[in-house]
Design a protein around this motif. Structure first.
Motif, PDB file in Angstrom:
ATOM      1  N   ALA A   1     -62.833  43.332  -7.441  1.00 18.44           N
ATOM      2  CA  ALA A   1     -62.375  44.696  -7.725  1.00 18.44           C
ATOM      3  C   ALA A   1     -60.849  44.754  -7.825  1.00 18.44           C
ATOM      4  O   ALA A   1     -60.292  45.390  -8.737  1.00 18.44           O
ATOM      5  N   ILE A   2     -60.168  44.090  -6.893  1.00 18.67           N
ATOM      6  CA  ILE A   2     -58.690  44.093  -6.925  1.00 18.67           C
ATOM      7  C   ILE A   2     -58.189  43.363  -8.169  1.00 18.67           C
ATOM      8  O   ILE A   2     -57.234  43.817  -8.833  1.00 18.67           O
ATOM      9  N   SER A   3     -58.823  42.251  -8.534  1.00 19.06           N
ATOM     10  CA  SER A   3     -58.427  41.517  -9.743  1.00 19.06           C
ATOM     11  C   SER A   3     -58.650  42.360 -10.992  1.00 19.06           C
ATOM     12  O   SER A   3     -57.838  42.324 -11.928  1.00 19.06           O
ATOM     13  N   ALA A   4     -59.754  43.111 -11.022  1.00 16.14           N
ATOM     14  CA  ALA A   4     -60.023  43.996 -12.166  1.00 16.14           C
ATOM     15  C   ALA A   4     -58.935  45.048 -12.289  1.00 16.14           C
ATOM     16  O   ALA A   4     -58.477  45.361 -13.402  1.00 16.14           O
ATOM     17  N   CYS A   5     -58.512  45.596 -11.154  1.00 11.92           N
ATOM     18  CA  CYS A   5     -57.416  46.566 -11.160  1.00 11.92           C
ATOM     19  C   CYS A   5     -56.128  45.921 -11.651  1.00 11.92           C
ATOM     20  O   CYS A   5     -55.339  46.542 -12.388  1.00 11.92           O
ATOM     21  N   SER A   6     -55.918  44.658 -11.268  1.00 12.66           N
ATOM     22  CA  SER A   6     -54.720  43.937 -11.695  1.00 12.66           C
ATOM     23  C   SER A   6     -54.689  43.754 -13.207  1.00 12.66           C
ATOM     24  O   SER A   6     -53.659  43.956 -13.851  1.00 12.66           O
ATOM     25  N   HIS A   7     -55.857  43.364 -13.795  1.00  7.73           N
ATOM     26  CA  HIS A   7     -55.918  43.146 -15.237  1.00  7.73           C
ATOM     27  C   HIS A   7     -55.714  44.429 -16.041  1.00  7.73           C
ATOM     28  O   HIS A   7     -55.339  44.372 -17.209  1.00  7.73           O
ATOM     29  N   SER A   8     -55.978  45.578 -15.399  1.00  5.23           N
ATOM     30  CA  SER A   8     -55.887  46.843 -16.132  1.00  5.23           C
ATOM     31  C   SER A   8     -54.745  47.744 -15.664  1.00  5.23           C
ATOM     32  O   SER A   8     -54.604  48.866 -16.163  1.00  5.23           O
ATOM     33  N   GLY A   9     -53.961  47.281 -14.698  1.00  5.38           N
ATOM     34  CA  GLY A   9     -52.795  48.047 -14.267  1.00  5.38           C
ATOM     35  C   GLY A   9     -53.099  49.189 -13.324  1.00  5.38           C
ATOM     36  O   GLY A   9     -52.292  50.103 -13.174  1.00  5.38           O
ATOM     37  N   PHE A  10     -54.262  49.161 -12.644  1.00  3.00           N
ATOM     38  CA  PHE A  10     -54.617  50.220 -11.708  1.00  3.00           C
ATOM     39  C   PHE A  10     -54.064  49.878 -10.322  1.00  3.00           C
ATOM     40  O   PHE A  10     -54.797  49.499  -9.404  1.00  3.00           O
ATOM     41  N   VAL A  11     -52.749  50.020 -10.177  1.00  4.16           N
ATOM     42  CA  VAL A  11     -52.082  49.548  -8.962  1.00  4.16           C
ATOM     43  C   VAL A  11     -52.526  50.321  -7.727  1.00  4.16           C
ATOM     44  O   VAL A  11     -52.884  49.732  -6.699  1.00  4.16           O
ATOM     45  N   GLU A  12     -52.525  51.654  -7.802  1.00  4.55           N
ATOM     46  CA  GLU A  12     -52.860  52.451  -6.627  1.00  4.55           C
ATOM     47  C   GLU A  12     -54.310  52.248  -6.218  1.00  4.55           C
ATOM     48  O   GLU A  12     -54.640  52.184  -5.034  1.00  4.55           O
ATOM     49  N   LYS A  13     -55.185  52.153  -7.205  1.00 14.51           N
ATOM     50  CA  LYS A  13     -56.597  51.930  -6.926  1.00 14.51           C
ATOM     51  C   LYS A  13     -56.783  50.570  -6.224  1.00 14.51           C
ATOM     52  O   LYS A  13     -57.532  50.454  -5.254  1.00 14.51           O
TER      53      LYS A  13
END
Length: 811
Positions: A547-559
């Motif tokens: 989940a954190i890696s997915a956020c990283s690839h898409s720029g969802f820093v706060e999430k």
């Protein structure tokens, strides 16, 4: 082998020839003169305690002419069978003129103990032919031999004979029948026999309880223990305890195991080594390896079995170093390792990648004569594969006689783990040609290999095979298929399979979330993760990493920040180094480099390679040379010879146009002998995988490819493409452009365009990260050629279509 003589023995046997006297019945008494009883040699036979002593007495028997005396014949048959010399017993038996019934019974016992099952049954047939009336012990010995050989067909024939001779009401005989069916895996039939018995003793209860436990029906075994006590007079003894403790371990019932431990302590069974060993094994299998060690340390005497239980317990629970320490202690104390010792130790060697100790254990295997043990060789194959010596594993596999399905699975998985995809597929095909039916483990191994190959056509083929063999219904095979489709660029197909699954394991959710993340579909990954949190499958540490890696690839820093927090606060999961690395990548990739560095400084554990590697990668993207150099210094302290980080540092300098530092890094690499990993790209076409290296001209279509690229670049330039030459200097502009054109993915794309029809999607697999110029060029190529191009690089997928990439230029 059939057993016809049993059926024939039901009818009266024909009378023997007149020259041979009728064997006497058991009730017949044979007169033995008193001087024979009182002879010193007869007394010596009574005192004989070993085969060695018997051989010392034999010359005296022969010298005194006593070998024809009935007393000596009977005693010699008994002693020879007792000490395992069935051939000598047979010679005495056949020589004897007077063969009384006890001699037959003794010989049958000898056959069941020291010969094979067929020989034992043949002697029983002879016993019936000679009109000797069977006794109950004959059937108990034969039934045990059938049980030990798992031969239920012959066992049923013996059971029939037992009934015909009127022993079906015997508690002793029927306990042997229960044991037969239980050991042959027919626990239902065993229970039927047990249930019909008018009375039952503790031995009978233990037999049926053990049968259920050994056949994987642990809960039923525990229920029978309770029923045994409810019905009255039978309290569990040490045999009962040793039977049901493994049942507790099998179902992970720590609470029940502790209750049984209390019973053991109250009844003084703790001093029994087999009970203490069973407790060690139970606690280890329930995950309480610390308690297992406490029990182990309190044991007054330890056997190989108890040491094996502790080694296996440590290895099973991931305490590999502790397992190896116990193994070394075992050798130091002079214990001889068994096959169980070897397999547990090899598992620990494999997981710790301890090739040196693994090779020592391999030598030990040969010294112990276990080189032909298939299970041990399978463990060696797995160990060498895990230690990246697949060549040694392959040699062991080829020389292994009597390969089992486990052997094939170990070799196929080993090839898959070491990137030898084609070898894995070749062995799978060989296995199929040999009519060896694959199981779910085989399929998971092959599917995993094809996921790394990332060829959609092959993915569809193996999926079809799984459907035809009905293995696609297995949750782990279905999960592997989801992961494979995601890694082959077909993430939407992966989601369809995911939605069709009735049962989903946590790894299934992880595969789908990770698939969305690597394809740049961060929104879908987050939505799926939130759906998982609402369901009954609880996320694990891998789920949060995905989940954190997915956020990283898409720029969802706060999430991503939020997931990192709730991982510990709501789910009590301690972050690993991989989680910290993902967080640095998340923050750094978004350009918040100072925040990323502060995050590293405040880590509760010492940062590892992946943490500083993520930091250096972010500094390269955002051209922050100062922090990039700090990260590189840390990386070179941890691993000074890793070529990938040297190249990344040089690329950062090149992006910032600091050419003299680029030269310094390259000089340092030359001095250390560090080679840059050559870039390659794969494209699949008509059952062939074509490989292209940057600047290569070895492909048969090289001239056509380079000529086509010239025209293609003219078209994309007209559409607005401008070559990115920032990473190349000291050469003329024309040469810079030629170098960019010869990148491996551009060669692969050109080959794909040349050899496929209009509208066909092109799938490219690349071993390195996509460079900025190739990313821009591929976007324009997808626009002017009206093609979808899917590129899988070392980190993620890029879906290029109509001039746009799925990553949103955020990679």
């Amino acid at each position: 082998m059939s057993f016809p003589l049993l059926a024939r023995s039901i009818t009266p046997a024909p009378p023997p020839p007149a020259a041979i006297p009728q064997p006497p019945f058991l009730s017949q008494r044979v007169h033995i003169p008193s001087h024979i009883y009182k002879h010193p040699t007869a007394i010596l036979l009574e005192l004989c305690n070993s085969m060695k002593e018997l051989h010392q007495i034999l010359p005296h028997i022969i010298k005194n002419g006593l070998y024809k005396e009935h007393l000596f014949e009977t005693k010699l048959v008994s002693l020879f069978t007792k000490y395992g010399s069935l051939n000598d017993a047979t010679k005495v038996f056949e020589f004897a003129k007077l063969k009384v019934d006890p001699m037959y019974h003794t010989m049958l016992k000898g056959h069941t103990h020291h010969s094979n099952l067929d020989s034992s049954l043949a002697f029983y047939s002879r016993l019936r032919y000679d009109d000797v009336t069977p006794v109950i012990y004959n059937f108990s010995y034969l039934l045990k031999a059938c049980a030990d050989n798992s031969d239920v067909v012959k066992g049923k024939q013996v059971h029939a004979q037992l009934i015909l001779h009127g022993f079906s009401d015997s508690l002793f005989a029927m306990t042997s029948v229960v044991n037969l069916y239980a050991k042959c895996g027919m626990v239902g039939d065993a229970y039927k026999m047990f249930d019909r018995m008018p009375e039952r003793d503790l031995v009978c209860w233990n037999t049926v309880i053990s049968g259920y436990a050994q056949n994987g029906m642990s809960k039923r075994a525990l229920e029978l223990v309770l029923r045994m006590q409810e019905e009255g007079c039978n309290r569990p003894d040490s045999v009962t305890i040793v039977s049901i403790l493994p049942a507790c371990g099998a179902i992970g019932s720590f609470k029940m195991g502790k209750l049984i431990h209390g019973y053991v302590f109250r009844n003084g069974f703790e001093s029994l080594v087999n009970v203490s060993t069973a407790l060690v094994d139970m606690y280890a299998k329930c995950g309480s390896v610390g308690t297992a060690r406490l029990v182990f340390d309190k044991m007054d005497s330890k056997t190989v079995v108890s040491l094996n239980a502790m080694i296996d317990g440590y290895a099973r629970n991931g305490y590999y170093d502790e397992a190896l320490i116990i193994f070394q202690k075992m050798l130091d104390e002079g214990f001889k390792p068994t096959n169980v010792t070897i397999m547990s130790t090899l598992h620990a060697c494999a997981e710790t990648r301890n090739i040196e100790l693994g090779q020592y254990v391999h030598k030990l295997v040969n010294q112990l004569g276990l080189g032909s043990n298939v299970a041990v060789v399978n463990s060696l194959i797995s160990m060498y594969c895990k230690c990246q010596r697949v060549d040694i594993a392959a040699e062991l596999f080829e020389n292994l006689g009597g390969k089992t399905l486990v052997s094939w699975n170990a070799m196929i998985l080993g090839y898959a783990q070491n990137g030898c995809v084609m070898d894995a597929l070749t062995h799978f095909c060989k296995m199929h040609l040999m009519n060896i039916k694959p199981d779910s483990f085989t399929m998971v191994s092959v599917v995993t290999a094809l996921a790394e190959l990332s060829v959609l056509r092959q993915a569809k083929w193996i999926h079809g095979f799984a459907v035809r063999t009905c293995l696609n219904r297995n949750v782990f095979v279905a999960t592997a298929l989801v992961d494979m489709y995601a890694k082959c660029g077909a993430v939407h197909t992966a989601r369809k399979l995911f939605d069709m699954m009735d049962d989903r394991h946590v790894t299934t959710w992880n595969a789908m979330i990770d698939g969305y993340g690597t394809h740049g579909f961060g929104k879908e990954a987050v939505e799926l993760f939130e759906e998982m949190r609402k369901g009954h499958v609880e996320p694990n540490d891998i789920t949060f990493l995905c989940a954190i890696s997915a956020c990283s690839h898409s720029g969802f820093v706060e999430k991503g920040h939020n997931y990192f927090t709730i991982m510990r606060e709501e789910y009590n999961l301690e972050p690993s180094m991989d989680h910290y690395g993902a967080m640095v990548d998340l923050i750094g990739r978004a350009g918040r480099l100072s925040e990323a560095w502060n995050f590293i400084d405040n880590m509760p554990i010492r940062p590892g390679l992946n943490v500083y590697g993520a930091m250096l990668g972010a500094c390269k993207i955002h051209k922050n040379v100062d922090l990039g150099e700090k990260a590189a210094d840390k990386l070179f302290e941890l691993d000074p010879d890793d070529g990938g980080y040297h190249v990344l540092l040089a690329n950062m300098y090149a992006t910032a146009s600091i050419w003299h530092k680029v030269a310094n890094v390259r000089t340092m690499m030359e001095r250390k002998g560090i080679q840059k990993t050559p870039g390659w790209s794969l494209v699949d076409l008509r059952n062939e995988v074509h490989t292209f290296y940057s600047g290569s001209t070895s492909h048969p279509q090289s001239e056509k490819i380079y000529a086509y690229l010239e025209k293609l670049f003219d078209r994309i330039k007209a559409a607005g493409y401008i070559p990115d030459t920032d990473s190349i200097h000291d050469v003329e502009d024309v040469v810079q452009e030629q170098l960019l054109k010869s990148h491996s993915e551009k060669l692969a794309i050109a080959f794909g365009l040349l050899n496929t029809s209009a509208g066909t999607t092109i799938h490219i697999r690349k071993n390195l990260r996509v460079c900025g110029d190739c990313h821009t060029a591929t976007k324009y190529i997808s626009l002017v050629m009206k093609r979808e191009i899917i590129v899988r690089d070392m980190h993620r997928f890029h879906h290029f279509k109509d001039g746009v990439c799925s990553c949103g230029d955020y990679w």
